[in-house]
Design a protein around this motif. Sequence first.
Motif, PDB file in Angstrom:
ATOM      1  N   GLN A  99      -2.968   3.171  -2.489  1.00 34.86           N
ATOM      2  CA  GLN A  99      -3.725   3.938  -1.505  1.00 34.86           C
ATOM      3  C   GLN A  99      -5.059   4.406  -2.070  1.00 34.86           C
TER       4      GLN A  99
ATOM      5  N   MET B  78       0.826  -1.207   0.000  1.00 34.13           N
ATOM      6  CA  MET B  78       0.000   0.000   0.000  1.00 34.13           C
ATOM      7  C   MET B  78       0.858   1.255   0.000  1.00 34.13           C
ATOM      8  N   GLU B  79       2.093   1.112  -0.400  1.00 31.19           N
ATOM      9  CA  GLU B  79       3.007   2.244  -0.352  1.00 31.19           C
ATOM     10  C   GLU B  79       2.858   3.172  -1.548  1.00 31.19           C
ATOM     11  N   THR B  80       2.290   2.697  -2.654  1.00 27.60           N
ATOM     12  CA  THR B  80       2.157   3.538  -3.836  1.00 27.60           C
ATOM     13  C   THR B  80       0.873   4.355  -3.777  1.00 27.60           C
ATOM     14  N   ASP B  81       0.866   5.451  -4.529  1.00 32.61           N
ATOM     15  CA  ASP B  81      -0.340   6.280  -4.610  1.00 32.61           C
ATOM     16  C   ASP B  81      -1.501   5.488  -5.194  1.00 32.61           C
TER      17      ASP B  81
ATOM     18  N   GLU C 171      -6.937  -2.301   6.354  1.00 27.36           N
ATOM     19  CA  GLU C 171      -6.990  -0.867   6.075  1.00 27.36           C
ATOM     20  C   GLU C 171      -8.292  -0.476   5.380  1.00 27.36           C
TER      21      GLU C 171
END
Length: 346
Positions: free
Chosen positions: A7, A1-4, A128
């Motif tokens: 997310q 989930m680190e990329t735009d 999340e």
Amino acid sequence: METDEAQAAVAQAAEILRVGGLVALPTETVYGLGANALDPAAVARIFQAKQRPSWDPIIVHIAGPALHNPMLDPLVTTFPPVVYELMEKFWPGPLTLLLPRSAAVPDVVTAGRPLVGIRMPAHPVAFEIIRQAGVPIAAPSANVFSHISPTTAAHVLEDLDGKIDAVVDAGPTRHGVESTVLDPTQSPMMIYRPGAITAQQIREVAGPVVCYEEKMLPKAAPPEALPSPGIGMRHYAPRARLIVVEGSLAELPARLVDAARPFAHDRLGVMLPAELARTRFQPPLRGAAEFAWGRWDSPEELAEKLYAGLRALDAEGCTVILCPLPPAEGVGEAIRDRLRKAAYTR
């Protein structure tokens, strides 16, 4: 989930769930088909998409702290003391707890039963999405009812493409079999569905526990009398006829051939342990489609690949699939449970 992009996908999925939509989301067990658990109309869409009978209850998923969870507390009237030990040890994780439901839980979720199944998924994407949605999420497996559970987004689309609003693809699931379902309100506690959290692990934390057996159910019991989802009927089944084969690793080559003999004119498939990969089988099993299942001495590996293997052999056009039953040790008990239900015929 680190990329735009990741997310944004999580935020979009959470918004769809908030407004009453259906989202297939990855968990550490299998992909689940989620809807707002507090919205009866949204939950009813799950039953419609899955072709799931209304008498089969749905597990509710939550996110947040394991103890004193603001998403959980309004759903439950009382918490047996042992529950706090179980939540502290196994949440987030593949353990579903059957707890006394409050009036906030719609009847459609529990099929009118007094207990509601609740778990907190350990998969970071599912966790999340639920956290951002801000509501508990009802989520059975994201497949047509009684078919093989999905462990990839592609599996979800095989069953539900065009019937749901979104699929969040986070790759293959980790455990590959559904959560353990435990009723801690009984004494001793009762496991209705074995899973990745084993009976031994539960005993070490919370004391005596027994496993449900089909013989505990009256033969004439109607479906609505079943005490838990996933028991007393056919589940997890491929389109092909599934034949389970019992035996030690050394015995399996001969027993698989014997099991294949009545089906000499069928398109045969076999779930093959890694240790037997170079076995030269005798007819009629020679030439059967083989799925490289995993190591016989690693039940976690067998569980992870179980549903993918059954789907792969279905996709190859097999009409009969032979599958060994691993030893009833650890998660092997869950594998045996799923295979026996998948092989069930009336």
